[in-house]
Design a protein around this motif. Structure first.
Motif, PDB file in Angstrom:
ATOM      1  N   TRP A   8       0.853  -1.184   0.000  1.00  0.00           N
ATOM      2  CA  TRP A   8       0.000   0.000   0.000  1.00  0.00           C
ATOM      3  C   TRP A   8       0.892   1.238   0.000  1.00  0.00           C
ATOM      4  O   TRP A   8       1.789   1.385   0.832  1.00  0.00           O
ATOM      5  N   ASN A   9       0.667   2.156  -0.970  1.00  0.00           N
ATOM      6  CA  ASN A   9       1.544   3.328  -1.109  1.00  0.00           C
ATOM      7  C   ASN A   9       0.905   4.622  -0.617  1.00  0.00           C
ATOM      8  O   ASN A   9       1.386   5.715  -0.903  1.00  0.00           O
ATOM      9  N   GLY A  10      -0.176   4.499   0.133  1.00  0.00           N
ATOM     10  CA  GLY A  10      -0.877   5.676   0.643  1.00  0.00           C
ATOM     11  C   GLY A  10      -2.094   6.034  -0.172  1.00  0.00           C
ATOM     12  O   GLY A  10      -3.008   6.704   0.315  1.00  0.00           O
ATOM     13  N   TYR A  28      -9.916   1.870   0.975  1.00  0.00           N
ATOM     14  CA  TYR A  28      -9.119   2.371   2.082  1.00  0.00           C
ATOM     15  C   TYR A  28      -8.311   1.221   2.676  1.00  0.00           C
ATOM     16  O   TYR A  28      -8.744   0.069   2.675  1.00  0.00           O
ATOM     17  N   TRP A 155       8.175  -1.423   8.199  1.00  0.00           N
ATOM     18  CA  TRP A 155       8.002  -0.019   7.896  1.00  0.00           C
ATOM     19  C   TRP A 155       8.072   0.821   9.163  1.00  0.00           C
ATOM     20  O   TRP A 155       7.927   0.338  10.280  1.00  0.00           O
ATOM     21  N   ASN A 158       5.200   7.657   9.179  1.00  0.00           N
ATOM     22  CA  ASN A 158       5.255   8.535   8.008  1.00  0.00           C
ATOM     23  C   ASN A 158       6.026   9.828   8.232  1.00  0.00           C
ATOM     24  O   ASN A 158       6.168  10.635   7.316  1.00  0.00           O
ATOM     25  N   SER A 180       9.842   4.656  -0.204  1.00  0.00           N
ATOM     26  CA  SER A 180       8.906   5.460   0.588  1.00  0.00           C
ATOM     27  C   SER A 180       7.695   4.614   0.933  1.00  0.00           C
ATOM     28  O   SER A 180       7.178   3.873   0.086  1.00  0.00           O
ATOM     29  N   LEU A 181       7.239   4.764   2.162  1.00  0.00           N
ATOM     30  CA  LEU A 181       6.045   4.035   2.568  1.00  0.00           C
ATOM     31  C   LEU A 181       4.787   4.675   2.007  1.00  0.00           C
ATOM     32  O   LEU A 181       3.855   3.985   1.597  1.00  0.00           O
ATOM     33  N   ASP A 182       4.784   5.999   1.951  1.00  0.00           N
ATOM     34  CA  ASP A 182       3.618   6.753   1.487  1.00  0.00           C
ATOM     35  C   ASP A 182       4.076   7.733   0.410  1.00  0.00           C
ATOM     36  O   ASP A 182       4.955   8.565   0.650  1.00  0.00           O
ATOM     37  N   ARG A 184       2.360  10.099  -1.015  1.00  0.00           N
ATOM     38  CA  ARG A 184       1.708  11.403  -0.942  1.00  0.00           C
ATOM     39  C   ARG A 184       2.671  12.457  -0.388  1.00  0.00           C
ATOM     40  O   ARG A 184       3.565  12.157   0.392  1.00  0.00           O
ATOM     41  N   THR A 188       6.920   9.982   2.151  1.00  0.00           N
ATOM     42  CA  THR A 188       7.305   9.958   3.567  1.00  0.00           C
ATOM     43  C   THR A 188       7.269   8.522   4.067  1.00  0.00           C
ATOM     44  O   THR A 188       6.665   7.643   3.447  1.00  0.00           O
ATOM     45  N   GLN A 208       6.312   4.713  -7.421  1.00  0.00           N
ATOM     46  CA  GLN A 208       7.271   4.541  -6.339  1.00  0.00           C
ATOM     47  C   GLN A 208       8.639   4.165  -6.881  1.00  0.00           C
ATOM     48  O   GLN A 208       8.743   3.377  -7.819  1.00  0.00           O
TER      49      GLN A 208
END
Length: 398
Positions: A8-10, A28, A155, A158, A180-182, A184, A188, A208
């Motif tokens: 999941w990338n955010g 979600y 992980w 953020n 990157s975890l997120d 957006r 972050t 990503q």
């Protein structure tokens, strides 16, 4: 397990770029200390949708079509052979646009079992050519990929930046990659891998970047190869530019040479017409069914187009009186360069005049088409033209 949707990338699962253009439902992903779950809801409650999970692990989402009164396929996973989990093994990358579809992640990796690999047996994947040293390693940035399986990944929150992720991964000798975890807000959080990287594929709509840990020797080789590639591209661009400029200069030089030669030829014929009486008309490809006079003959006949030989002027040009070597008197209509009349238009006009020959009309004896000149040669009328008598008040009929 036959399919992995990626981490999941955010915004969405990174291995399913189709979700970016989804319009039927919102989805979600929630993860916290207490719970981790994924949920979705339909945007329009009037739309009916259902998902079917088959025994082989494939999933198909259907949407009810009110018009056709049937279920239509909205999304099907896996979409192609590169969606098969671990298709190319560890450190292998799958690209459905290539044949074969599998290759090693970088040229600093090689097939673990070359013989089996060449027989499309990619399960064992690839291995590093140079082992990691832990202290003097670095990272290579890869883009356009589905991130590896996160079964043995971890992980952080953020608030951590991507630069901090690199430092944290470097401090841990077991860390093989990070991302990157997120995605957006510029990216972050950290996602770390601590084992072989598996289930990587090329994506059409990636967002990503993956930073793979490599030995210092490998990084130096990659930089050297990249530098050589850039130099080669610059050399190709420079060569193409030089060749293009050379061709342009040659074309311009040839045009200038032709123009200069035409000017010299014309000047020579004007100054010494008797020496160039043998010049053959350059534009004599088509038969005009009447004599063609060369430039030298008309220059001699009109005394080099002397102003004393002018019979009249008009928008078309100037008419000169002249005499040929055989004693015939002629009138030479020399078209002006401002008449904007091309060769084909001039020839068409001459042909029309020839067809209109009549005993009560002045006779067209021939023409001249040479260099940039366009001239018509008529018989000379000593008593002038009819308009002289019609429009002269003293000679006009009452």
């Amino acid at each position: 397990m036959t399919f992995n949707g990626g981490s999941w990338n955010g915004l969405r699962f990174g291995g399913i770029p189709q979700l970016k253009h989804n319009t039927f439902y919102n989805f979600y992903f929630v993860y916290s200390k207490e719970e981790i779950y994924y949920t979705y809801e339909l945007v329009d409650s009037a739309v009916y949708s259902r998902s079917v999970l088959s025994a082989d692990g494939s999933m198909t989402r259907y949407v009810w079509s009110v018009t056709n009164k049937s279920w239509s396929v909205y999304l099907k996973l896996p979409t192609d052979i590169c969606d098969d989990y671990g298709k190319c093994g560890a450190y292998g990358i799958c690209n459905v646009a290539n044949s074969p579809v599998c290759s090693c992640l970088l040229n600093r990796f090689e097939p673990k079992d070359p013989e089996e690999w060449n027989q499309t047996g990619w399960f064992n994947g690839c291995v590093r050519i140079n082992k990691l040293s832990c202290q003097d390693d670095g990272f290579v940035k890869l883009s356009g990929l589905k991130l590896p399986n996160t079964q043995r990944a971890s992980w952080l929150n953020n608030s951590v930046s991507l630069e901090e992720c690199a430092n944290l991964c470097m401090k841990n000798c077991s860390c093989t990659a990070y991302a990157s975890l997120d995605i957006r807000n510029g990216g972050t959080g950290c996602l770390f891998w601590y084992d072989e990287l598996i289930d990587i594929r090329v994506l059409s709509d990636p967002q990503q970047d993956l930073f793979v840990r490599m030995s210092r020797k490998d990084i130096d080789e990659i930089k050297k190869s990249s530098h050589k590639s850039k130099i080669r591209k610059l050399q190709i661009i420079a060569a193409i530019t030089v060749i293009s400029i050379g061709i342009l200069i040659l074309c311009l030089s040839f045009m200038l040479y032709r123009r200069k030669k035409q000017q010299i030829n014309y000047r020579n014929m004007r100054d010494s017409p008797e020496r160039y009486a043998h010049v053959i008309q350059e534009h004599q490809e088509e038969e005009l069914e009447l004599p063609l006079f060369d430039m030298a003959t008309l220059i001699a006949a009109t005394n080099n187009f002397s102003t004393s030989n002018i019979l009249g002027k008009g928008g078309f040009g100037t008419v000169y009186q002249g005499m040929l070597n055989d004693g015939r008197e002629i009138a030479v209509k020399r078209l002006s360069v401002n008449s904007r009349q091309g060769l084909q238009e001039f020839k068409s006009e001459v042909l029309n005049v020839v067809k209109l020959q009549h005993r009560n009309l002045v006779k067209l004896l021939g023409c001249c088409i040479q260099e940039e000149e366009r001239m018509l040669v008529y018989e000379y009328m000593p008593n002038k033209s009819l308009d002289y008598f019609i429009f002269d008040k003293e000679r006009a009929c009452n």
